[in-house]
Write a protein that holds these residues in place. Sequence first.
Motif, mmCIF file in Angstrom:
data_model
loop_
_atom_site.group_PDB
_atom_site.id
_atom_site.type_symbol
_atom_site.label_atom_id
_atom_site.label_comp_id
_atom_site.label_asym_id
_atom_site.label_seq_id
_atom_site.Cartn_x
_atom_site.Cartn_y
_atom_site.Cartn_z
ATOM 1 N N THR A 166 0.823 -1.207 0.000
ATOM 2 C CA THR A 166 0.000 0.000 0.000
ATOM 3 C C THR A 166 0.857 1.257 0.000
ATOM 4 O O THR A 166 0.600 2.200 -0.755
ATOM 5 N N LEU A 167 1.908 1.283 0.828
ATOM 6 C CA LEU A 167 2.780 2.453 0.895
ATOM 7 C C LEU A 167 3.560 2.637 -0.400
ATOM 8 O O LEU A 167 3.698 3.764 -0.893
ATOM 9 N N ARG A 168 4.058 1.539 -0.966
ATOM 10 C CA ARG A 168 4.808 1.639 -2.216
ATOM 11 C C ARG A 168 3.920 2.146 -3.351
ATOM 12 O O ARG A 168 4.336 2.948 -4.188
ATOM 13 N N MET A 169 2.665 1.671 -3.377
ATOM 14 C CA MET A 169 1.743 2.122 -4.419
ATOM 15 C C MET A 169 1.328 3.574 -4.199
ATOM 16 O O MET A 169 1.078 4.307 -5.161
ATOM 17 N N ALA A 170 1.258 3.989 -2.935
ATOM 18 C CA ALA A 170 0.948 5.396 -2.645
ATOM 19 C C ALA A 170 2.072 6.305 -3.149
ATOM 20 O O ALA A 170 1.817 7.370 -3.726
ATOM 21 N N VAL A 171 3.330 5.879 -2.928
ATOM 22 C CA VAL A 171 4.462 6.667 -3.423
ATOM 23 C C VAL A 171 4.428 6.736 -4.950
ATOM 24 O O VAL A 171 4.616 7.808 -5.549
ATOM 25 N N GLY A 324 -0.040 14.838 -0.035
ATOM 26 C CA GLY A 324 -0.988 13.979 0.673
ATOM 27 C C GLY A 324 -0.576 12.521 0.637
ATOM 28 O O GLY A 324 -0.750 11.787 1.621
ATOM 29 N N LEU A 325 0.003 12.089 -0.481
ATOM 30 C CA LEU A 325 0.425 10.691 -0.608
ATOM 31 C C LEU A 325 1.825 10.444 -0.057
ATOM 32 O O LEU A 325 2.081 9.421 0.582
ATOM 33 N N LEU A 326 2.738 11.378 -0.288
ATOM 34 C CA LEU A 326 4.120 11.183 0.144
ATOM 35 C C LEU A 326 4.342 11.506 1.622
ATOM 36 O O LEU A 326 5.124 10.841 2.297
ATOM 37 N N GLY A 327 3.660 12.550 2.138
ATOM 38 C CA GLY A 327 3.877 12.990 3.511
ATOM 39 C C GLY A 327 2.789 12.585 4.478
ATOM 40 O O GLY A 327 3.047 11.976 5.524
ATOM 41 N N LEU A 328 1.544 12.874 4.120
ATOM 42 C CA LEU A 328 0.426 12.659 5.039
ATOM 43 C C LEU A 328 0.073 11.183 5.201
ATOM 44 O O LEU A 328 -0.132 10.686 6.311
ATOM 45 N N PHE A 329 0.001 10.471 4.089
ATOM 46 C CA PHE A 329 -0.457 9.087 4.118
ATOM 47 C C PHE A 329 0.424 8.164 4.975
ATOM 48 O O PHE A 329 -0.100 7.409 5.811
ATOM 49 N N PRO A 330 1.766 8.167 4.828
ATOM 50 C CA PRO A 330 2.584 7.281 5.670
ATOM 51 C C PRO A 330 2.426 7.564 7.167
ATOM 52 O O PRO A 330 2.474 6.635 7.979
ATOM 53 N N ILE A 377 -5.329 9.446 -1.891
ATOM 54 C CA ILE A 377 -5.090 8.262 -1.058
ATOM 55 C C ILE A 377 -6.012 7.111 -1.440
ATOM 56 O O ILE A 377 -5.596 5.941 -1.483
ATOM 57 N N SER A 378 -7.275 7.416 -1.736
ATOM 58 C CA SER A 378 -8.254 6.349 -1.988
ATOM 59 C C SER A 378 -7.836 5.461 -3.142
ATOM 60 O O SER A 378 -7.929 4.232 -3.056
ATOM 61 N N GLN A 379 -7.330 6.030 -4.243
ATOM 62 C CA GLN A 379 -6.969 5.212 -5.396
ATOM 63 C C GLN A 379 -5.755 4.343 -5.108
ATOM 64 O O GLN A 379 -5.679 3.205 -5.590
ATOM 65 N N ALA A 380 -4.808 4.842 -4.305
ATOM 66 C CA ALA A 380 -3.647 4.029 -3.926
ATOM 67 C C ALA A 380 -4.090 2.811 -3.117
ATOM 68 O O ALA A 380 -3.603 1.691 -3.331
ATOM 69 N N VAL A 381 -5.022 3.013 -2.198
ATOM 70 C CA VAL A 381 -5.547 1.897 -1.395
ATOM 71 C C VAL A 381 -6.322 0.925 -2.275
ATOM 72 O O VAL A 381 -6.205 -0.298 -2.135
ATOM 73 N N ILE A 382 -7.112 1.448 -3.196
ATOM 74 C CA ILE A 382 -7.898 0.594 -4.096
ATOM 75 C C ILE A 382 -6.982 -0.294 -4.934
ATOM 76 O O ILE A 382 -7.239 -1.496 -5.096
ATOM 77 N N ARG A 383 -5.900 0.253 -5.461
ATOM 78 C CA ARG A 383 -4.960 -0.555 -6.251
ATOM 79 C C ARG A 383 -4.328 -1.641 -5.387
ATOM 80 O O ARG A 383 -4.158 -2.779 -5.821
ATOM 81 N N SER A 384 -3.960 -1.290 -4.153
ATOM 82 C CA SER A 384 -3.336 -2.258 -3.253
ATOM 83 C C SER A 384 -4.296 -3.397 -2.908
ATOM 84 O O SER A 384 -3.922 -4.574 -2.934
ATOM 85 N N LEU A 385 -5.542 -3.063 -2.577
ATOM 86 C CA LEU A 385 -6.532 -4.089 -2.234
ATOM 87 C C LEU A 385 -6.828 -4.986 -3.427
ATOM 88 O O LEU A 385 -7.012 -6.202 -3.268
ATOM 89 N N SER A 386 -6.878 -4.407 -4.618
ATOM 90 C CA SER A 386 -7.138 -5.205 -5.819
ATOM 91 C C SER A 386 -6.030 -6.217 -6.049
ATOM 92 O O SER A 386 -6.288 -7.385 -6.370
#
Length: 464
Positions: A166-171, A324-330, A377-386
Amino acid sequence: MSAWKEKLRRVVTVEPVIFLYMTSTFIVTPAYQQMIITKVCQELLKNDTVCSNPEHHKGDEEVQTTASYILLLFNATLSLVSIPPAIMLGSWSDRAGRRWVMALPSVLSMLSGGLLLAVVLLENISVYWTLIAAALTGLTGGHVSIFLSSFSYLADLTMGSSSSRTLRMAVAESMIFVGGTVGFLLGGFLEQEFGLQAAFGAYIGCHVLAVLYIVLWLRDPIMGEHTCIAPYKEDTAEQGSQADKSRLFILKYAKLSFKTVFKKRSGQDRLKLHFLILCTFINNLVAVGDQSILLLYLMYEPREFTTALFGVFNSVRMLLLGFGLLGLFPVLMRCMKEMTLAKLSALSRIASYVLLALSSNTWMVFLVAVVGAPSGISQAVIRSLSSAIVGADEQGAMFSFAASVEATCILIAATIFNGLYPLTLPTFPGMPFIIMAVFMLIVLILLQWISEMPATHPRLVLSD
């Protein structure tokens, strides 16, 4: 030295590829739009002095109508041509490796950039040659092939580690927005100081760097000592002695993409996968619709943005989405579950579109960028869950199907939002953004539904 290099190769992987591709995309998009308008003006008005300055002909109805028609054809060509390869290439990458699929879009984009450069430099070339440039870009799937191969690569690399994936996909997802920030700023500077040819030159340069990086730096991930990518169980009997022949037919890979998405799975995993792909479709539909009418909306009274101010707003918005993805999400991942963050991200996007619809001045518009900062953030999580639902030999096929669904969004979004905006202009110009907020509410409902389903069990890797 070689051990350090191999460790670095596992840390820095597909992120520069996505960054370079998206930077080139955000450089070339306003450049080809401006070139089409100028070319149409030159062909219709036959006056280089008038056509060299957009302020002199922006009110000419014939120029605007014809240019709008050609831009629609350009986007339609790019969208329709990219769908078949997007469906096929993911399954092929499950067998042939991710790097080749990753490099193909940049190779043809170099040719496309060369053709666009020729159109802008040679006065006698018709504006309709730009449609061939769009077709060249779409032949290998364009940005959807970059996404499917990159996220499949990360899924392979992080197999067995859900949080790391999830973190790698968010980055990686953040590189879209970082590339957007750099592309908007660099493209605007090059066009203003050196002309359109410099923008197209930078576009080609980005793709040259991307191909060199893929060839010289990336290595296909090793999934494990005893793990190999095997054919699907359903296909074993079918392949048999015909395995080599069947690989010659590219349609086989399209069939594998559909099989991956619609095959029976344990529990409610198949339904969950369908919901996640639907969320991806809606997210992309809203994003494309946003960009298709945003400039028109912000330039309309009472906001009355200039082109320069619109560029600044887009850059700030992209930068905050990347943060939001690089700083906030982790940071938030340490104290909140990823599905909770995905739902909060969808809420943030809903609030930003409602605020945008009601904005009447500059500071309210820029506040939209702040409110929507966690939206990516939502799309990064969606890709990870898929990727967690499907097997190691299905990653490319699954991302391929999702990417082909995304490719249809250009036409659908143009039909919905470009058709709706003129109708609501006399009464409530912000209505399309309210519709976008409703679409995001559907995503929020789907995410809540998915979160109430039984968790997807981690897949075991069996060794002999």
